[in-house]
Motif scaffolding. Structure first.
Motif, PDB file in Angstrom:
ATOM      1  N   PHE A 243       3.217   4.561  -7.788  1.00 36.40           N
ATOM      2  CA  PHE A 243       2.573   6.255  -7.888  1.00 36.40           C
ATOM      3  C   PHE A 243       2.056   6.371  -7.299  1.00 36.40           C
ATOM      4  N   ALA A 244       0.861   5.744  -7.460  1.00 38.55           N
ATOM      5  CA  ALA A 244      -0.140   5.614  -7.235  1.00 38.55           C
ATOM      6  C   ALA A 244      -0.569   4.758  -5.835  1.00 38.55           C
ATOM      7  N   GLY A 245      -0.060   3.893  -4.855  1.00 37.09           N
ATOM      8  CA  GLY A 245      -0.104   3.166  -3.996  1.00 37.09           C
ATOM      9  C   GLY A 245       0.310   3.897  -2.839  1.00 37.09           C
ATOM     10  N   PHE A 246       1.530   5.186  -3.592  1.00 41.06           N
ATOM     11  CA  PHE A 246       2.384   5.680  -3.005  1.00 41.06           C
ATOM     12  C   PHE A 246       1.392   7.538  -2.365  1.00 41.06           C
ATOM     13  N   LEU A 247       0.704   7.435  -3.454  1.00 40.05           N
ATOM     14  CA  LEU A 247      -0.277   8.551  -2.845  1.00 40.05           C
ATOM     15  C   LEU A 247      -2.001   7.886  -2.254  1.00 40.05           C
ATOM     16  N   SER A 248      -1.933   7.265  -2.315  1.00 38.12           N
ATOM     17  CA  SER A 248      -3.001   5.960  -1.102  1.00 38.12           C
ATOM     18  C   SER A 248      -2.766   6.175  -0.265  1.00 38.12           C
ATOM     19  N   LEU A 253      -2.457   8.031   5.793  1.00 34.34           N
ATOM     20  CA  LEU A 253      -1.228   9.265   6.510  1.00 34.34           C
ATOM     21  C   LEU A 253      -1.663  10.043   7.095  1.00 34.34           C
ATOM     22  N   TYR A 254      -2.313  10.823   6.179  1.00 31.47           N
ATOM     23  CA  TYR A 254      -3.517  12.386   6.212  1.00 31.47           C
ATOM     24  C   TYR A 254      -4.331  11.652   7.281  1.00 31.47           C
ATOM     25  N   PHE A 255      -5.167  11.115   6.124  1.00 27.89           N
ATOM     26  CA  PHE A 255      -6.348  11.181   7.287  1.00 27.89           C
ATOM     27  C   PHE A 255      -6.436  10.233   8.563  1.00 27.89           C
ATOM     28  N   LYS A 256      -4.820   9.490   8.942  1.00 24.55           N
ATOM     29  CA  LYS A 256      -4.835   8.995  10.349  1.00 24.55           C
ATOM     30  C   LYS A 256      -4.041  10.489  10.955  1.00 24.55           C
ATOM     31  N   PHE A 257      -3.298  11.330  11.316  1.00 25.38           N
ATOM     32  CA  PHE A 257      -2.876  12.414  11.549  1.00 25.38           C
ATOM     33  C   PHE A 257      -3.481  13.595  11.885  1.00 25.38           C
ATOM     34  N   ILE A 261      -8.789   9.452  11.920  1.00 20.97           N
ATOM     35  CA  ILE A 261      -9.206   9.077  11.194  1.00 20.97           C
ATOM     36  C   ILE A 261      -8.908   7.675  11.339  1.00 20.97           C
ATOM     37  N   ASN A 262      -9.145   6.179  12.140  1.00 19.80           N
ATOM     38  CA  ASN A 262      -8.100   5.175  11.972  1.00 19.80           C
ATOM     39  C   ASN A 262      -7.969   4.283  10.636  1.00 19.80           C
ATOM     40  N   MET A 263      -7.204   3.350  10.737  1.00 18.77           N
ATOM     41  CA  MET A 263      -6.260   2.626   9.927  1.00 18.77           C
ATOM     42  C   MET A 263      -7.264   2.071   9.325  1.00 18.77           C
ATOM     43  N   ASN A 264      -7.662   1.185  10.160  1.00 14.70           N
ATOM     44  CA  ASN A 264      -8.340  -0.026  10.204  1.00 14.70           C
ATOM     45  C   ASN A 264      -9.514   0.048   9.601  1.00 14.70           C
ATOM     46  N   ARG A 265     -10.208   1.740   9.551  1.00 16.38           N
ATOM     47  CA  ARG A 265     -11.766   1.982   9.281  1.00 16.38           C
ATOM     48  C   ARG A 265     -10.725   2.477   8.135  1.00 16.38           C
ATOM     49  N   ASN A 266     -10.032   2.893   7.640  1.00 13.00           N
ATOM     50  CA  ASN A 266     -10.361   3.933   6.468  1.00 13.00           C
ATOM     51  C   ASN A 266      -9.759   2.996   5.092  1.00 13.00           C
ATOM     52  N   PRO A 267     -10.832   2.644   3.746  1.00 14.27           N
ATOM     53  CA  PRO A 267     -10.073   1.588   3.065  1.00 14.27           C
ATOM     54  C   PRO A 267      -8.487   1.941   1.973  1.00 14.27           C
ATOM     55  N   LEU A 268      -8.708   2.736   2.504  1.00 13.37           N
ATOM     56  CA  LEU A 268      -6.982   3.535   1.274  1.00 13.37           C
ATOM     57  C   LEU A 268      -6.356   2.669   1.753  1.00 13.37           C
ATOM     58  N   LEU A 269      -6.076   2.664   2.396  1.00 15.53           N
ATOM     59  CA  LEU A 269      -5.212   1.364   3.159  1.00 15.53           C
ATOM     60  C   LEU A 269      -5.115   0.013   2.720  1.00 15.53           C
ATOM     61  N   LEU A 271      -6.236  -0.419  -0.853  1.00 21.06           N
ATOM     62  CA  LEU A 271      -6.056   0.445  -1.758  1.00 21.06           C
ATOM     63  C   LEU A 271      -4.642   0.495  -2.151  1.00 21.06           C
ATOM     64  N   THR A 272      -4.033   1.277  -1.264  1.00 24.73           N
ATOM     65  CA  THR A 272      -2.445   1.262  -0.578  1.00 24.73           C
ATOM     66  C   THR A 272      -2.048  -0.165  -0.881  1.00 24.73           C
ATOM     67  N   ALA A 273      -2.513  -1.292  -0.249  1.00 22.33           N
ATOM     68  CA  ALA A 273      -1.682  -1.922  -0.417  1.00 22.33           C
ATOM     69  C   ALA A 273      -1.415  -3.106  -1.795  1.00 22.33           C
ATOM     70  N   PHE A 274      -2.426  -3.235  -2.299  1.00 23.16           N
ATOM     71  CA  PHE A 274      -3.153  -3.314  -3.438  1.00 23.16           C
ATOM     72  C   PHE A 274      -2.114  -2.466  -4.844  1.00 23.16           C
ATOM     73  N   LEU A 275      -2.287  -2.104  -4.707  1.00 23.23           N
ATOM     74  CA  LEU A 275      -1.976  -0.603  -5.380  1.00 23.23           C
ATOM     75  C   LEU A 275       0.001  -1.777  -5.767  1.00 23.23           C
ATOM     76  N   LEU A 276       0.787  -1.386  -4.278  1.00 27.62           N
ATOM     77  CA  LEU A 276       1.784  -0.959  -4.144  1.00 27.62           C
ATOM     78  C   LEU A 276       2.750  -2.400  -4.408  1.00 27.62           C
ATOM     79  N   PHE A 277       1.475  -3.596  -4.205  1.00 33.32           N
ATOM     80  CA  PHE A 277       1.802  -5.272  -4.661  1.00 33.32           C
ATOM     81  C   PHE A 277       1.564  -5.425  -5.811  1.00 33.32           C
TER      82      PHE A 277
END
Length: 329
Positions: A243-248, A253-257, A261-269, A271-277
Protein backbone atom coordinates in the motif's frame (compact mmCIF):
# COMPACT_ATOMS: atom_id res chain seq x y z
CA UNK A 1 3.63 -37.16 44.33
CA UNK A 2 7.27 -37.66 43.37
CA UNK A 3 9.48 -34.59 43.14
CA UNK A 4 12.47 -34.08 40.84
CA UNK A 5 14.90 -31.29 41.69
CA UNK A 6 17.07 -30.27 38.73
CA UNK A 7 20.24 -28.24 39.32
CA UNK A 8 22.69 -27.20 36.57
CA UNK A 9 26.27 -27.12 37.83
CA UNK A 10 29.14 -25.22 36.24
CA UNK A 11 32.35 -24.79 38.26
CA UNK A 12 30.62 -24.85 41.65
CA UNK A 13 33.05 -27.16 43.47
CA UNK A 14 32.82 -25.33 46.79
CA UNK A 15 29.04 -25.01 46.69
CA UNK A 16 28.10 -28.60 45.88
CA UNK A 17 28.50 -30.25 49.34
CA UNK A 18 26.56 -27.54 51.24
CA UNK A 19 23.96 -27.48 48.44
CA UNK A 20 23.31 -31.20 48.86
CA UNK A 21 23.16 -30.75 52.61
CA UNK A 22 20.62 -27.92 52.38
CA UNK A 23 18.36 -29.84 49.99
CA UNK A 24 18.47 -32.89 52.26
CA UNK A 25 17.74 -30.77 55.34
CA UNK A 26 14.88 -28.88 53.66
CA UNK A 27 13.05 -32.05 52.63
CA UNK A 28 13.84 -34.21 55.64
CA UNK A 29 10.71 -35.04 57.60
CA UNK A 30 8.35 -33.76 54.88
CA UNK A 31 7.56 -37.24 53.60
CA UNK A 32 8.19 -36.07 50.03
CA UNK A 33 9.57 -38.73 47.70
CA UNK A 34 12.24 -36.89 45.75
CA UNK A 35 15.25 -37.25 43.50
CA UNK A 36 18.06 -34.74 43.04
CA UNK A 37 19.37 -34.44 39.47
CA UNK A 38 22.68 -32.59 39.17
CA UNK A 39 23.82 -31.74 35.66
CA UNK A 40 27.53 -31.00 35.25
CA UNK A 41 27.64 -28.49 32.39
CA UNK A 42 31.26 -29.17 31.39
CA UNK A 43 32.88 -27.95 34.60
CA UNK A 44 36.66 -27.48 34.50
CA UNK A 45 37.22 -27.62 38.28
CA UNK A 46 36.58 -30.51 40.66
CA UNK A 47 32.77 -30.26 40.45
CA UNK A 48 32.25 -33.65 38.82
CA UNK A 49 34.35 -35.45 41.43
CA UNK A 50 32.19 -33.86 44.16
CA UNK A 51 29.03 -34.88 42.32
CA UNK A 52 30.27 -38.45 41.89
CA UNK A 53 31.10 -38.77 45.60
CA UNK A 54 27.67 -37.48 46.60
CA UNK A 55 25.90 -39.81 44.15
CA UNK A 56 27.83 -42.77 45.55
CA UNK A 57 26.70 -41.88 49.08
CA UNK A 58 23.08 -40.90 48.32
CA UNK A 59 20.93 -43.07 46.05
CA UNK A 60 18.48 -40.20 45.50
CA UNK A 61 21.15 -38.25 43.63
CA UNK A 62 21.48 -38.62 39.85
CA UNK A 63 24.35 -37.04 37.93
CA UNK A 64 24.43 -36.13 34.25
CA UNK A 65 27.78 -35.00 32.86
CA UNK A 66 28.21 -33.03 29.61
CA UNK A 67 31.30 -33.46 27.43
CA UNK A 68 31.68 -29.67 27.31
CA UNK A 69 29.90 -26.52 28.45
CA UNK A 70 26.58 -26.24 26.59
CA UNK A 71 24.95 -23.57 28.75
CA UNK A 72 22.28 -23.36 31.45
CA UNK A 73 19.32 -24.02 29.15
CA UNK A 74 20.85 -27.21 27.75
CA UNK A 75 21.73 -28.39 31.26
CA UNK A 76 18.18 -27.77 32.39
CA UNK A 77 16.76 -29.62 29.39
CA UNK A 78 18.98 -32.62 30.16
CA UNK A 79 17.79 -32.57 33.76
CA UNK A 80 14.15 -32.42 32.70
CA UNK A 81 14.70 -35.39 30.35
CA UNK A 82 16.25 -37.42 33.16
CA UNK A 83 13.56 -36.52 35.71
CA UNK A 84 10.93 -39.07 36.68
CA UNK A 85 8.90 -36.92 39.10
CA UNK A 86 5.38 -35.61 38.63
CA UNK A 87 6.61 -32.17 39.73
CA UNK A 88 9.95 -30.74 38.60
CA UNK A 89 11.73 -27.96 40.50
CA UNK A 90 14.81 -26.39 38.89
CA UNK A 91 17.13 -24.21 40.96
CA UNK A 92 20.61 -22.69 40.79
CA UNK A 93 23.67 -24.43 42.13
CA UNK A 94 25.30 -21.36 43.68
CA UNK A 95 23.40 -21.47 47.02
CA UNK A 96 21.56 -18.23 46.21
CA UNK A 97 18.23 -20.07 45.88
CA UNK A 98 17.00 -21.56 49.15
CA UNK A 99 15.84 -25.21 49.08
CA UNK A 100 13.71 -24.43 52.15
CA UNK A 101 11.29 -22.66 49.78
CA UNK A 102 10.54 -25.87 47.85
CA UNK A 103 7.70 -27.09 50.15
CA UNK A 104 6.02 -23.67 49.75
CA UNK A 105 6.13 -24.03 45.94
CA UNK A 106 4.74 -27.57 46.16
CA UNK A 107 1.88 -26.37 48.36
CA UNK A 108 0.92 -23.91 45.64
CA UNK A 109 1.09 -26.68 43.03
CA UNK A 110 -1.26 -28.70 45.24
CA UNK A 111 -3.78 -25.86 45.02
CA UNK A 112 -4.14 -26.59 41.31
CA UNK A 113 -1.51 -24.40 39.68
CA UNK A 114 0.66 -25.84 36.91
CA UNK A 115 3.59 -23.40 37.17
CA UNK A 116 4.76 -21.62 40.32
CA UNK A 117 7.48 -19.08 39.60
CA UNK A 118 9.83 -17.80 42.27
CA UNK A 119 10.22 -14.05 42.75
CA UNK A 120 13.50 -12.83 44.29
CA UNK A 121 11.79 -9.88 45.93
CA UNK A 122 14.86 -9.02 48.01
CA UNK A 123 17.51 -9.92 45.45
CA UNK A 124 21.09 -10.06 46.74
CA UNK A 125 22.95 -9.09 43.56
CA UNK A 126 24.72 -6.01 42.26
CA UNK A 127 22.40 -3.36 40.84
CA UNK A 128 24.07 -2.18 37.61
CA UNK A 129 25.01 -5.43 35.91
CA UNK A 130 22.43 -7.82 37.42
CA UNK A 131 19.32 -6.23 38.93
CA UNK A 132 18.81 -3.30 36.53
CA UNK A 133 18.99 -5.42 33.33
CA UNK A 134 16.69 -7.93 35.03
CA UNK A 135 14.04 -5.29 35.82
CA UNK A 136 14.09 -4.05 32.21
CA UNK A 137 14.00 -7.58 30.78
CA UNK A 138 11.15 -8.70 33.06
CA UNK A 139 9.03 -5.71 32.11
CA UNK A 140 9.67 -6.31 28.41
CA UNK A 141 8.96 -10.04 28.62
CA UNK A 142 5.76 -9.50 30.61
CA UNK A 143 4.50 -6.92 28.13
CA UNK A 144 5.28 -8.97 25.02
CA UNK A 145 4.08 -12.35 26.28
CA UNK A 146 1.07 -11.18 28.30
CA UNK A 147 2.19 -13.30 31.28
CA UNK A 148 3.07 -10.78 33.98
CA UNK A 149 5.78 -11.99 36.35
CA UNK A 150 8.19 -9.94 38.41
CA UNK A 151 11.14 -12.29 37.95
CA UNK A 152 11.39 -14.46 34.85
CA UNK A 153 15.08 -14.94 35.56
CA UNK A 154 14.60 -16.72 38.89
CA UNK A 155 15.57 -20.34 38.31
CA UNK A 156 13.62 -21.58 41.33
CA UNK A 157 10.25 -22.63 39.94
CA UNK A 158 7.89 -25.59 40.18
CA UNK A 159 6.34 -27.25 37.13
CA UNK A 160 3.91 -30.06 36.68
CA UNK A 161 5.68 -32.55 34.45
CA UNK A 162 3.06 -32.49 31.68
CA UNK A 163 3.70 -28.75 31.24
CA UNK A 164 7.31 -29.47 30.28
CA UNK A 165 6.65 -32.50 28.09
CA UNK A 166 5.81 -30.41 25.03
CA UNK A 167 8.46 -27.72 25.55
CA UNK A 168 11.76 -27.85 23.66
CA UNK A 169 14.45 -25.63 25.10
CA UNK A 170 17.03 -23.74 23.05
CA UNK A 171 19.16 -20.63 23.57
CA UNK A 172 17.93 -18.91 26.74
CA UNK A 173 14.43 -20.39 26.48
CA UNK A 174 14.33 -21.84 29.99
CA UNK A 175 13.30 -18.45 31.42
CA UNK A 176 10.30 -18.30 29.04
CA UNK A 177 8.75 -21.63 30.06
CA UNK A 178 5.95 -19.95 32.12
CA UNK A 179 4.91 -17.95 29.04
CA UNK A 180 5.09 -20.99 26.76
CA UNK A 181 3.10 -23.05 29.27
CA UNK A 182 0.48 -20.33 29.57
CA UNK A 183 -0.01 -20.55 25.79
CA UNK A 184 -1.48 -24.05 26.19
CA UNK A 185 -3.67 -23.17 29.16
CA UNK A 186 -1.38 -23.75 32.15
CA UNK A 187 -2.28 -21.92 35.36
CA UNK A 188 0.70 -19.74 36.32
CA UNK A 189 1.33 -17.95 39.60
CA UNK A 190 4.24 -16.34 41.43
CA UNK A 191 5.55 -16.49 44.99
CA UNK A 192 8.26 -14.45 46.75
CA UNK A 193 11.26 -16.63 47.61
CA UNK A 194 14.42 -16.04 49.57
CA UNK A 195 17.63 -15.06 47.84
CA UNK A 196 21.08 -15.24 49.40
CA UNK A 197 24.35 -13.53 48.39
CA UNK A 198 26.88 -15.73 46.64
CA UNK A 199 29.53 -16.95 49.10
CA UNK A 200 31.79 -19.05 46.87
CA UNK A 201 32.86 -18.79 43.26
CA UNK A 202 31.82 -16.17 40.73
CA UNK A 203 28.68 -15.64 38.69
CA UNK A 204 28.79 -17.10 35.18
CA UNK A 205 26.22 -14.67 33.82
CA UNK A 206 26.26 -10.88 33.40
CA UNK A 207 24.94 -8.02 31.37
CA UNK A 208 26.22 -9.58 28.11
CA UNK A 209 23.46 -12.17 28.45
CA UNK A 210 20.77 -9.50 27.99
CA UNK A 211 21.14 -9.38 24.20
CA UNK A 212 20.62 -13.15 23.90
CA UNK A 213 17.52 -12.89 26.07
CA UNK A 214 16.07 -10.11 23.87
CA UNK A 215 16.66 -12.16 20.71
CA UNK A 216 15.03 -15.22 22.25
CA UNK A 217 12.12 -13.03 23.36
CA UNK A 218 11.46 -12.23 19.70
CA UNK A 219 11.34 -15.96 18.99
CA UNK A 220 8.97 -16.58 21.89
CA UNK A 221 6.67 -13.77 20.81
CA UNK A 222 6.48 -15.22 17.32
CA UNK A 223 5.85 -18.73 18.67
CA UNK A 224 3.11 -17.52 21.01
CA UNK A 225 1.26 -15.42 18.45
CA UNK A 226 2.02 -16.69 14.96
CA UNK A 227 3.57 -20.18 15.00
CA UNK A 228 0.45 -21.71 13.39
CA UNK A 229 -0.43 -18.70 11.20
CA UNK A 230 2.75 -16.94 9.97
CA UNK A 231 0.91 -15.44 6.98
CA UNK A 232 -1.06 -13.29 9.44
CA UNK A 233 2.16 -11.56 10.46
CA UNK A 234 4.15 -11.42 7.23
CA UNK A 235 1.10 -11.02 5.00
CA UNK A 236 -0.12 -8.07 7.06
CA UNK A 237 3.21 -6.28 6.73
CA UNK A 238 3.31 -7.20 3.05
CA UNK A 239 -0.04 -5.51 2.47
CA UNK A 240 1.03 -2.43 4.42
CA UNK A 241 4.26 -2.22 2.44
CA UNK A 242 2.51 -2.70 -0.92
CA UNK A 243 0.00 0.00 0.00
CA UNK A 244 2.84 2.38 0.86
CA UNK A 245 4.49 1.47 -2.44
CA UNK A 246 1.35 2.30 -4.41
CA UNK A 247 1.06 5.64 -2.60
CA UNK A 248 4.68 6.41 -3.37
CA UNK A 249 4.13 5.41 -7.01
CA UNK A 250 1.05 7.61 -7.22
CA UNK A 251 3.01 10.54 -5.84
CA UNK A 252 5.74 9.90 -8.42
CA UNK A 253 3.21 10.04 -11.26
CA UNK A 254 1.65 13.18 -9.82
CA UNK A 255 4.99 14.97 -9.77
CA UNK A 256 5.68 13.73 -13.32
CA UNK A 257 2.45 14.93 -14.95
CA UNK A 258 1.44 17.90 -12.80
CA UNK A 259 4.67 19.28 -11.39
CA UNK A 260 6.77 18.31 -14.43
CA UNK A 261 9.49 16.63 -12.36
CA UNK A 262 11.18 13.84 -14.32
CA UNK A 263 11.05 10.40 -12.68
CA UNK A 264 14.81 9.93 -12.91
CA UNK A 265 15.22 13.02 -10.71
CA UNK A 266 12.61 11.95 -8.16
CA UNK A 267 13.80 9.75 -5.26
CA UNK A 268 10.21 8.53 -4.78
CA UNK A 269 10.67 6.25 -7.80
CA UNK A 270 13.39 4.31 -5.98
CA UNK A 271 11.27 4.22 -2.82
CA UNK A 272 8.31 2.88 -4.84
CA UNK A 273 10.37 0.06 -6.34
CA UNK A 274 11.82 -0.80 -2.92
CA UNK A 275 8.43 -0.87 -1.16
CA UNK A 276 6.76 -2.96 -3.87
CA UNK A 277 9.63 -5.42 -3.83
CA UNK A 278 9.56 -5.68 -0.01
CA UNK A 279 5.78 -6.11 -0.01
CA UNK A 280 6.02 -9.09 -2.33
CA UNK A 281 8.87 -10.51 -0.24
CA UNK A 282 6.84 -10.27 2.97
CA UNK A 283 3.89 -12.11 1.40
CA UNK A 284 6.10 -14.83 -0.10
CA UNK A 285 7.83 -15.24 3.29
CA UNK A 286 4.43 -15.66 4.93
CA UNK A 287 3.39 -18.32 2.41
CA UNK A 288 6.64 -20.21 2.92
CA UNK A 289 6.05 -20.01 6.67
CA UNK A 290 2.58 -21.50 6.17
CA UNK A 291 4.09 -24.41 4.24
CA UNK A 292 6.66 -25.00 6.98
CA UNK A 293 4.00 -24.85 9.70
CA UNK A 294 1.87 -27.43 7.91
CA UNK A 295 4.88 -29.67 7.35
CA UNK A 296 5.80 -29.39 11.05
CA UNK A 297 2.34 -30.24 12.37
CA UNK A 298 1.06 -32.66 9.73
CA UNK A 299 4.21 -34.68 8.99
CA UNK A 300 4.82 -35.33 12.69
CA UNK A 301 1.17 -35.62 13.65
CA UNK A 302 1.54 -32.82 16.19
CA UNK A 303 -1.71 -31.34 17.54
CA UNK A 304 -2.49 -27.63 17.32
CA UNK A 305 -4.40 -27.80 20.61
CA UNK A 306 -4.02 -29.30 24.08
CA UNK A 307 -6.96 -30.80 25.97
CA UNK A 308 -7.14 -30.22 29.72
CA UNK A 309 -9.63 -32.95 30.56
CA UNK A 310 -11.97 -35.47 28.90
CA UNK A 311 -15.10 -37.05 30.33
CA UNK A 312 -16.73 -40.08 28.72
CA UNK A 313 -14.78 -39.60 25.50
CA UNK A 314 -13.71 -42.87 23.94
CA UNK A 315 -12.07 -41.83 20.69
CA UNK A 316 -8.62 -40.44 21.26
CA UNK A 317 -7.39 -37.97 18.68
CA UNK A 318 -4.35 -35.71 18.59
CA UNK A 319 -3.45 -33.97 21.81
CA UNK A 320 -5.72 -36.06 24.02
CA UNK A 321 -3.07 -37.76 26.11
CA UNK A 322 -2.69 -41.31 27.35
CA UNK A 323 -5.67 -42.01 29.60
CA UNK A 324 -9.39 -41.68 29.31
CA UNK A 325 -9.82 -39.00 31.95
CA UNK A 326 -6.38 -37.51 32.16
CA UNK A 327 -5.80 -33.89 33.12
CA UNK A 328 -3.09 -32.74 30.73
CA UNK A 329 -2.51 -29.35 32.33
Amino acid sequence: MKLSIVIPIYNEEENIPPLHGRVTEALAGTGIDYELILVDDGSSDGSFECLRDIANSDSRVKVVRFRRNFGQTAAMAAGFDAASGEVIVPMDGDLQNDPADIPMLLAKIAEGYDVVSGWRKDRQDTFINRRLPSVIANGLISRMTGVHLHDYGCTLKAYRREVLDGVNLYGEMHRFVPALASQVGARVTELPVRHHPRLHGTSKYGISRTMRVVLDLMTVKFLLAYSTKPIQLFGKWGIYTLFAGFLSGGATLYFKFFEHINMNRNPLLILTAFLLFMGVQFIVLGLLGELNARTYYEAQGKPIYVIRERINVGDRGPGTGDRENRKDL
